[in-house]
Design a protein around this motif. Structure first.
Motif, PDB file in Angstrom:
ATOM      1  N   SER A 260      65.862  29.468   8.444  1.00 55.83           N
ATOM      2  CA  SER A 260      65.342  28.140   8.761  1.00 55.83           C
ATOM      3  C   SER A 260      66.186  27.050   8.102  1.00 55.83           C
ATOM      4  O   SER A 260      66.572  26.063   8.739  1.00 55.83           O
TER       5      SER A 260
ATOM      6  N   LYS B 281      57.870  30.072  12.352  1.00 56.79           N
ATOM      7  CA  LYS B 281      56.457  29.708  12.305  1.00 56.79           C
ATOM      8  C   LYS B 281      55.586  30.880  12.767  1.00 56.79           C
ATOM      9  O   LYS B 281      54.523  31.165  12.193  1.00 56.79           O
ATOM     10  N   TYR B 282      56.035  31.575  13.795  1.00 55.59           N
ATOM     11  CA  TYR B 282      55.322  32.734  14.340  1.00 55.59           C
ATOM     12  C   TYR B 282      55.188  33.828  13.281  1.00 55.59           C
ATOM     13  O   TYR B 282      54.126  34.443  13.126  1.00 55.59           O
TER      14      TYR B 282
ATOM     15  N   ARG C 153      63.051  27.918  14.909  1.00 56.00           N
ATOM     16  CA  ARG C 153      61.926  27.236  14.252  1.00 56.00           C
ATOM     17  C   ARG C 153      60.597  27.818  14.710  1.00 56.00           C
ATOM     18  O   ARG C 153      59.682  28.050  13.910  1.00 56.00           O
TER      19      ARG C 153
ATOM     20  N   LYS D 139      55.173  33.449  10.037  1.00 50.35           N
ATOM     21  CA  LYS D 139      54.234  32.999   9.010  1.00 50.35           C
ATOM     22  C   LYS D 139      52.780  33.207   9.435  1.00 50.35           C
ATOM     23  O   LYS D 139      51.920  33.486   8.598  1.00 50.35           O
ATOM     24  N   ASN D 140      52.519  33.098  10.729  1.00 43.83           N
ATOM     25  CA  ASN D 140      51.146  33.154  11.227  1.00 43.83           C
ATOM     26  C   ASN D 140      50.710  34.542  11.673  1.00 43.83           C
ATOM     27  O   ASN D 140      49.562  34.727  12.083  1.00 43.83           O
TER      28      ASN D 140
END
Length: 527
Positions: free
Chosen positions: A301, A269-270, A265, A272-273
């Motif tokens: 995911s 997220k990493y 998770r 995406k950023n």
């Protein structure tokens, strides 16, 4: 070379029970294993075309040759229904090259399989015919369930006792297969490949809804799968590299790398950023692969959220290794891949092949009460203790550590790699400080580091009693309650126990916090 068949039609495999001892006759000397000594396979995937030539210990093969061409055969298929023209040109060129390479290597033939892109494309058969005309190579187009089975067998090649769920992601499809007891169970295929998802209309919301719907269907077919999740495929390996970067993980070996659902998770997220170009550069992932990573991350995911595995392991072994496993007799499959690889390394590189068994028997009293997994690592270390002897003496200890931690060895956790590396380092050095590997030492606790030091010093001393591997040499006895280390030598062996050997014996005793006792025994008497 045997070709792919349905498992239900195969003959009953040989058992070869007499061969199963860890120090039995190494199977790479057996005629059936020699037939597998150099095997070439080609995987024509939706995203890449890869040639792998396996060589060496057949149960844990080395990669004699490995080349990948990113062709993206499946790009645009959602709209056109046929193979990418540019990808097809590149793939044909790759097949010409691979055919010539195989000829130069003396391979009798290549086994070539094609997966989702070729089987789904309207011109897939035409492409196979063109390859046959141009190169003489026959392409076996396999369906999704067969792809899932072969990928799962690749995992079993590396982990004979593995159980859980294997997930293989390619460019145009994703397969699931359950494994348990050394066999492949239920298996399913889907259209959740990142190339297909990239071409899906409707943007992120449409992809999310599509992935969720397909995953629900896969879960309904496979049932609860909450054991280990094994990830196979280039997109998963790229995500694992990113996870290593995010965590600052020091050992960059993908096979057996572990992630938790929580880590997945965080890494999704990493991704995406982060800027993908910067991420690609930092992780050493190709631009073609990195372009697909965000889509694969969305699938991973949802996969983890739905199946809820207890942990997640990366497998570098997949369909190509599964094709090799397909051709192995059962008695070869039953062997330990780590021990087989170490036996092969000893036979090829040690000064006295066969001495590893003698050394293991000599130091075995120190490990009489140890669990089986530890005894297995001790045997592996004894087999490898002398294979780096050609390295410069000033760097030999570091070379040993580097080889053990980064070599292509199956059936070995990362923590076990560190233990094995430290033991082999101490085979040549009393100290482990001031090396470039100190950040890796922290991957195991202090007790494990101390145990590895004891093993290394035991091998360091045992190697001083080097004679003909069949010679009578006495024995070592360990009394843990008394903290007494006893050495019993025959009179013929006493001259070998010089001052250097004595210093190494005392160093071993010091690490055990033990007193020493030296006894002379008559030859042939060990009471």
């Amino acid at each position: 070379m045997a070709h792919l068949t349905d498992p239900a039609t195969r003959a009953v495999p040989e058992t070869g029970l007499a061969d199963l001892g860890l120090f039995g006759k190494p199977l790479f000397e057996d005629p059936s294993a020699r037939a597998l000594a150099r095997v070439g396979v080609v995987d024509v995937g939706s995203n890449s075309v890869r040639l792998v030539v396996f060589d060496g210990a057949a149960r844990s093969p080395a990669y004699f040759y490995n080349e990948k061409i990113m062709c993206a055969l499946g790009a645009g298929m959602a709209e056109t229904g046929h193979l990418s023209p540019k990808g097809r040109t590149r793939a044909l060129s790759a097949m010409r090259r691979f055919s010539k390479l195989a000829e130069g290597m003396g391979l009798s033939e290549l086994t070539v399989v094609a997966t989702a892109a070729v089987r789904d494309a309207s011109d897939g058969q035409d492409f196979c015919d063109e390859v046959r005309r141009e190169t003489g190579l026959r392409i076996w187009v396999i369906d999704g369930r067969e792809e899932a089975r072969l990928s799962a067998q690749g995992v079993l090649l590396g982990w004979p006792g593995a159980y859980g769920l294997v997930c293989d992601i390619g460019g145009s499809s994703m397969e699931l297969a359950e494994i348990s007891g050394g066999r492949v169970g239920r298996r399913v295929t889907s259209q959740l490949g990142p190339l297909k998802l990239r071409d899906l209309k409707g943007g992120a919301k449409a992809r999310e809804a599509h992935i969720k719907e397909v995953m629900e269907g896969l879960h309904a077919q496979m049932g609860a799968q909450r054991d280990r999740l094994f990830l196979v495929g280039g997109s998963w390996r790229a995500i694992a590299r990113i996870d290593m970067l995010r965590r600052g993980y020091p050992l960059h070996v993908l096979h057996e790398y572990r992630m938790t659902p929580k880590a997945v998770r965080a890494t999704v997220k990493y991704i995406k950023n982060c800027d993908l170009d910067e991420l690609r550069s930092a992780c050493g992932v190709s631009s073609t692969r990195m372009a697909l990573v965000p889509y694969a991350a969305e699938v991973l995911s949802r996969l983890v959220r739905k199946f809820k595995p207890k942990d997640i392991a990366i497998s570098s072994y997949g369909i190509r290794e599964g094709m090799l496993y397909e051709q192995m007799p059962q008695r070869l499959r039953d062997r330990d891949p780590l021990i087989e690889a170490c036996r092969f390394a000893e036979a090829k590189d040690a000064r006295m092949p066969g001495f590893g068994k003698v050394l293991n028997n000599f130091i075995a009293p120190l490990y009489r009460s140890s669990p089986a997994p530890r005894k297995r690592l001790v045997k592996a270390a004894c087999l490898l203790h002398d294979v780096s002897w050609r390295a410069h003496p000033d760097y030999r200890a570091e070379v040993c550590f580097d080889n053990a931690t980064r070599a292509n060895l199956g059936g070995l956790k990362h923590s076990e790699r560190i233990y094995l590396g430290l033991a082999l380092l101490h085979r040549y050095s009393n100290k482990r400080e001031n090396t470039r590997f100190e950040d890796l030492y922290e991957m195991v606790d202090e007790r494990t580091r101390q145990e590895a030091e004891i093993l290394g010093k035991a091998m360091r001393f045992g190697a001083m009693l080097w004679m003909n591997k069949d010679a009578e040499r006495g024995e070592m006895r360990w009394f843990p309650k008394k903290k007494l280390l006893q050495l019993r030598l025959t009179e013929d062996m006493l001259p070998l126990f010089g001052e250097v050997a004595e210093a190494r014996f005392n160093s071993l005793a010091s690490s055990l916090e033990a007193q020493v006792e030296i006894k002379t025994v008559r030859e042939g008497r060990h009471d």
